[in-house]
Design an enzyme around this catalytic site. Structure first.
Site, PDB file in Angstrom:
ATOM      1  N   PRO A  89      43.805  47.745  50.066  1.00  0.00           N
ATOM      2  CA  PRO A  89      44.810  47.084  50.740  1.00  0.00           C
ATOM      3  C   PRO A  89      46.154  47.092  49.808  1.00  0.00           C
ATOM      4  CG  PRO A  89      43.212  45.742  50.955  1.00  0.00           C
ATOM      5  CD  PRO A  89      42.826  46.774  50.067  1.00  0.00           C
ATOM      6  N   THR A  90      47.360  47.257  50.279  1.00  0.00           N
ATOM      7  CA  THR A  90      48.518  47.169  49.474  1.00  0.00           C
ATOM      8  C   THR A  90      48.606  45.885  48.936  1.00  0.00           C
ATOM      9  OG1 THR A  90      49.649  48.798  50.978  1.00  0.00           O
ATOM     10  CG2 THR A  90      51.066  47.510  49.729  1.00  0.00           C
ATOM     11  N   GLY A  91      48.968  45.749  47.683  1.00  0.00           N
ATOM     12  CA  GLY A  91      49.143  44.158  47.247  1.00  0.00           C
ATOM     13  C   GLY A  91      47.956  43.520  46.763  1.00  0.00           C
ATOM     14  N   CYS A  92      46.825  44.337  47.006  1.00  0.00           N
ATOM     15  CA  CYS A  92      45.575  43.743  46.583  1.00  0.00           C
ATOM     16  C   CYS A  92      45.232  44.107  45.093  1.00  0.00           C
ATOM     17  CB  CYS A  92      44.370  44.098  47.488  1.00  0.00           C
ATOM     18  SG  CYS A  92      42.731  43.654  47.155  1.00  0.00           S
ATOM     19  N   ILE A  93      44.891  43.465  44.329  1.00  0.00           N
ATOM     20  CA  ILE A  93      44.789  43.763  42.696  1.00  0.00           C
ATOM     21  C   ILE A  93      43.274  43.656  42.323  1.00  0.00           C
ATOM     22  CG2 ILE A  93      45.564  43.194  40.373  1.00  0.00           C
ATOM     23  CD1 ILE A  93      47.669  41.217  41.863  1.00  0.00           C
TER      24      ILE A  93
END
Lengths: 134, 98, 107
Positions: free
Chosen positions: C103-107
């Protein structure tokens, strides 16, 4: 953390440069920080949200679909320059019908896109704490 | 607000879009190829009016690098990098017209 | 590059080509993580795949939670339930099983 007003200014069309998709990626990442986010579309940037983009023929990701998810990310202020639309022979009816569900109004679906004149945009821009250009 | 413009108006409409949405208290700083807009042959009347009220700046290094110094339009103020920083501090939110 | 059932995966185990996904790959990924897939897992995995098909992104966890609550009820649309299914995170692990990108923004 104090909330700041962030505006993402989009002035290029979807596929000729990497600006449009990069802007959208940044918007989605920044959504996690729960700031007051708005998007502005002017010049060829208005083409990013026109209805009916089909990318099969150019082998690129059709990220126009992703704009429909912005409401879920609590991003529901998309300002579009009236003058930029008119210069290109476009009107609001040529844009994707992007909506969000208003939590404070029994989840009623409301439009996220607002066509504004340059003078209105001027006023909105002057209220921002941060303006990021793409 | 501080509006920076880094494209020549002969190449892109960045300056025009900036002028369309600039409010009465904002200033413009030309940087990179934006300094081509500071040459007198590229001048628009709106830029001339803004410059006359002391609201148009150009980054000196970029002006000199492009040989524009002798052709600089009236009332445009040159700033160095420290002056750029001062403008950012003084005018708050910066908008770049790229 | 590492492979699962003949499909290439990146250093974090996400499919390189989303079109490679099939249920066997999903089951193998789960087995490697010691997760036994139940109907409840498949509900979420299928939901993630539908979400990606519609929006071309893997949803952020809070968006996923909200959407599952709307679709399947509040008893399922909460972090506790979703983490019970995907202990390494419904975003990260769930999306990996579903063949989506991280997911975008998931580190």
């Amino acid at each position: 953390m104090a909330t700041k007003k962030f505006m993402y200014l989009n002035r290029r069309s979807s596929f000729g440069t990497v600006y449009a998709i990069e802007s959208l990626e940044v918007v989605l990442i920044a959504a996690a920080f729960e700031q007051d986010v708005s998007l502005a579309f002017m010049d060829d940037g208005v083409y990013q949200i026109v209805e009916g983009q089909e990318t099969d023929g150019i082998g690129m990701k059709n990220f126009s679909k992703t704009f429909h998810a912005l409401g879920d990310y609590d991003i529901n202020k998309l300002y579009v320059s009236k003058e930029s639309l008119e210069e290109r022979g476009l009107s609001e009816s040529d844009l994707m019908p992007l909506v969000y569900e208003d939590e404070d109004d029994d989840w009623e679906e409301k439009p996220s896109v607002k066509v504004v004149t340059n003078d209105e945009l001027k006023a909105i821009m002057s209220e921002q704490d941060v303006c990021l250009s793409f | 607000m501080l509006h920076t413009v880094n494209k020549s108006s002969f190449e892109r409409n960045s300056l025009q879009s900036c002028l369309n949405t600039i409010d009465d208290t904002s200033v413009i700083l030309f940087i990179e190829d934006g300094v081509i807009n500071a040459a007198n042959n590229a001048n628009s009347s709106m830029i001339a009016d803004l410059a006359a009220s002391g609201r148009v700046f150009a980054l000196q290094g970029d002006v000199e690098a492009r040989g524009i110094s002798p052709k600089l339009a009236d009332n445009i103020k040159l700033v160095d990098y420290a002056g750029f920083v001062d403008l950012v501090v003084e005018h708050g939110t910066a908008v770049s017209w790229v | 590059m590492a492979q699962i059932c003949g499909a290439e995966v990146d250093e974090e185990g996400f499919l390189v080509d989303l079109k490679d996904w099939n249920e066997d790959i999903c089951k193998q990924m789960a087995a490697d993580d010691d997760v036994e897939l139940t109907d409840e897992h498949w509900d979420v995995i299928n939901f993630l795949r539908e979400y990606f098909e519609e929006y071309q992104i893997a949803p952020a966890v809070r968006v996923l939670t909200k959407a599952i609550a709307k679709r399947m009820g509040k008893d399922k649309g909460n972090s506790k339930y979703l983490y019970s299914l995907f202990p390494y995170g419904p975003g990260k692990q769930g999306c990996r099983f579903a063949g989506l990108p991280k997911p975008t923004g998931c580190i």
